[in-house]
Write a protein that holds these residues in place. Structure first.
Motif, PDB file in Angstrom:
ATOM      1  N   TYR A 170      -8.209  -1.642  -1.111  1.00 47.50           N
ATOM      2  CA  TYR A 170      -7.327  -1.778  -2.254  1.00 47.50           C
ATOM      3  C   TYR A 170      -6.079  -0.575  -2.219  1.00 47.50           C
ATOM      4  O   TYR A 170      -5.746  -0.385  -3.206  1.00 47.50           O
ATOM      5  CB  TYR A 170      -7.923  -1.733  -3.779  1.00 47.50           C
ATOM      6  N   GLY A 171      -5.748  -0.268  -0.798  1.00 45.93           N
ATOM      7  CA  GLY A 171      -4.640   0.708  -0.863  1.00 45.93           C
ATOM      8  C   GLY A 171      -5.342   2.136  -1.067  1.00 45.93           C
ATOM      9  O   GLY A 171      -4.330   3.036  -0.754  1.00 45.93           O
ATOM     10  N   GLY A 172      -6.432   2.416  -1.583  1.00 43.20           N
ATOM     11  CA  GLY A 172      -7.119   3.692  -1.586  1.00 43.20           C
ATOM     12  C   GLY A 172      -7.723   4.070  -0.533  1.00 43.20           C
ATOM     13  O   GLY A 172      -7.616   3.852   0.730  1.00 43.20           O
ATOM     14  N   PRO A 173      -8.425   5.542  -0.714  1.00 52.00           N
ATOM     15  CA  PRO A 173      -8.386   6.269  -1.816  1.00 52.00           C
ATOM     16  C   PRO A 173      -7.239   6.847  -2.070  1.00 52.00           C
ATOM     17  O   PRO A 173      -6.208   7.381  -1.403  1.00 52.00           O
ATOM     18  CB  PRO A 173      -9.468   7.328  -1.635  1.00 52.00           C
ATOM     19  N   GLY A 174      -6.700   6.985  -3.422  1.00 58.24           N
ATOM     20  CA  GLY A 174      -5.368   7.279  -3.743  1.00 58.24           C
ATOM     21  C   GLY A 174      -4.191   6.334  -3.319  1.00 58.24           C
ATOM     22  O   GLY A 174      -4.425   5.131  -3.295  1.00 58.24           O
TER      23      GLY A 174
END
Length: 303
Positions: free
Chosen positions: A249-253
């Motif tokens: 989901y593009g993470g962490p951060g």
């Protein structure tokens, strides 16, 4: 002169008629192409010059503001860097591994059909399934990778692969490499079978080693395949979205954020459709710019 004029007119009339018929057959496809590709593309280009939120009926034209804001966006800089790293790794590694596997499977190996199926199967799996498989493998508690490390006494190497900045992007790239090896392998294998065996026999008679045969016969013979494999791999690498989105989901951060996921978040979650479409336009321009050398080289060769 009269004898020559009549056939020319007939031929010209026939050509014009054939051209109209051809356009008639092509018209339905052109309409679908225009409606589902050209029109949305032009609409996206237009909205990239606005502050549209993706929901409201009204919007303001802001000119190049969305584009000028991209370089100052820290997430865009991180996403662009991740895209560049992703492009290099997920192009070079699958192409090299695919070539090696193709050379091996083109030789005398037992069970070649089964091995081809095994290596190519990941390429036809749905990306969501691939993300789920590797998500379970990387699970910090129950995943097979950490379990295998603990089983051989390497507990210190067991870690949350997708849950920390230092390993998240690399972990997703491993999954991408596993997924993409089959495609170049298949193309290279088909190209290898088109190289005449007489060339290798003549080289063997002349005393050439296997390495010399590879560099002076195999690699030149694979030149058309190189163009196709590398061009498509590079274009595909810049369009990465689904695997990253499904795995991290593009993470962490923002550790695994790429341009495609940041575009999605801006358009569908942050209600900044104008800014998001500007990112989409940049991705498209980069993909086209990357593909131009391939198209030009192919055009020159077949001219």
């Amino acid at each position: 002169m009269a004898v020559l004029t009549a056939p020319r007119k007939a031929t010209r009339k026939k050509t014009r008629h054939g051209g109209l018929v051809a356009w008639g057959f092509a018209l339905p496809a052109l309409l679908v192409y225009a409606g589902f590709l050209v029109y949305p593309a032009l609409s996206s280009l237009w909205f990239s010059f606005t502050d549209w939120d993706g929901l409201s009926a009204g919007y303001n034209v802001v000119g190049l503001d969305n584009y000028t804001a991209l370089p100052s966006d820290p997430v865009v800089r991180q996403a662009a860097l991740n895209n560049l790293i992703w492009a290099v790794v997920t192009v070079v590694a699958p192409v090299v591994l695919g070539l090696v596997l193709a050379v091996i499977l083109n030789g005398k190996v037992r069970g070649k059909p089964v091995l081809r199926l095994i290596f190519y199967t990941p390429a036809v799996l749905p990306l969501v399934s691939v993300a789920s498989i590797w998500g379970w493998l990387y699970n910090p508690e129950y995943g097979a990778i950490n379990a295998a490390l603990r089983a051989v006494g390497l507990d210190g190497l067991a870690q949350p692969w997708l849950g920390q900045d230092s390993t998240a992007l690399g972990a997703t790239m491993v999954a991408a490499i596993w997924l993409r090896v089959g495609f170049p392998m298949l193309l290279y294998l088909a190209a290898l079978q088109g190289i005449s065996a007489d060339l290798y026999e003549a080289a063997t008679v002349d005393g050439a080693t296997r390495w010399q045969q590879f560099w002076h016969i195999t690699m030149p013979g694979l030149k058309p395949a190189h163009y196709v494999v590398i061009a498509l791999s590079v274009i595909d690498s810049f369009k990465v979205f689904d695997l990253i989105y499904a795995m991290t989901y593009g993470g962490p951060g923002t550790a695994t954020q790429v341009m495609g996921t940041w575009m999605y978040f801006n358009v569908f979650q942050y209600n900044q459709a104008g800014y998001g479409t500007a990112i989409a336009v940049v991705i498209t321009v980069v993909a086209i710019a990357v593909s131009i050398p391939y198209v030009r080289s192919q055009t020159k060769e077949h001219a």
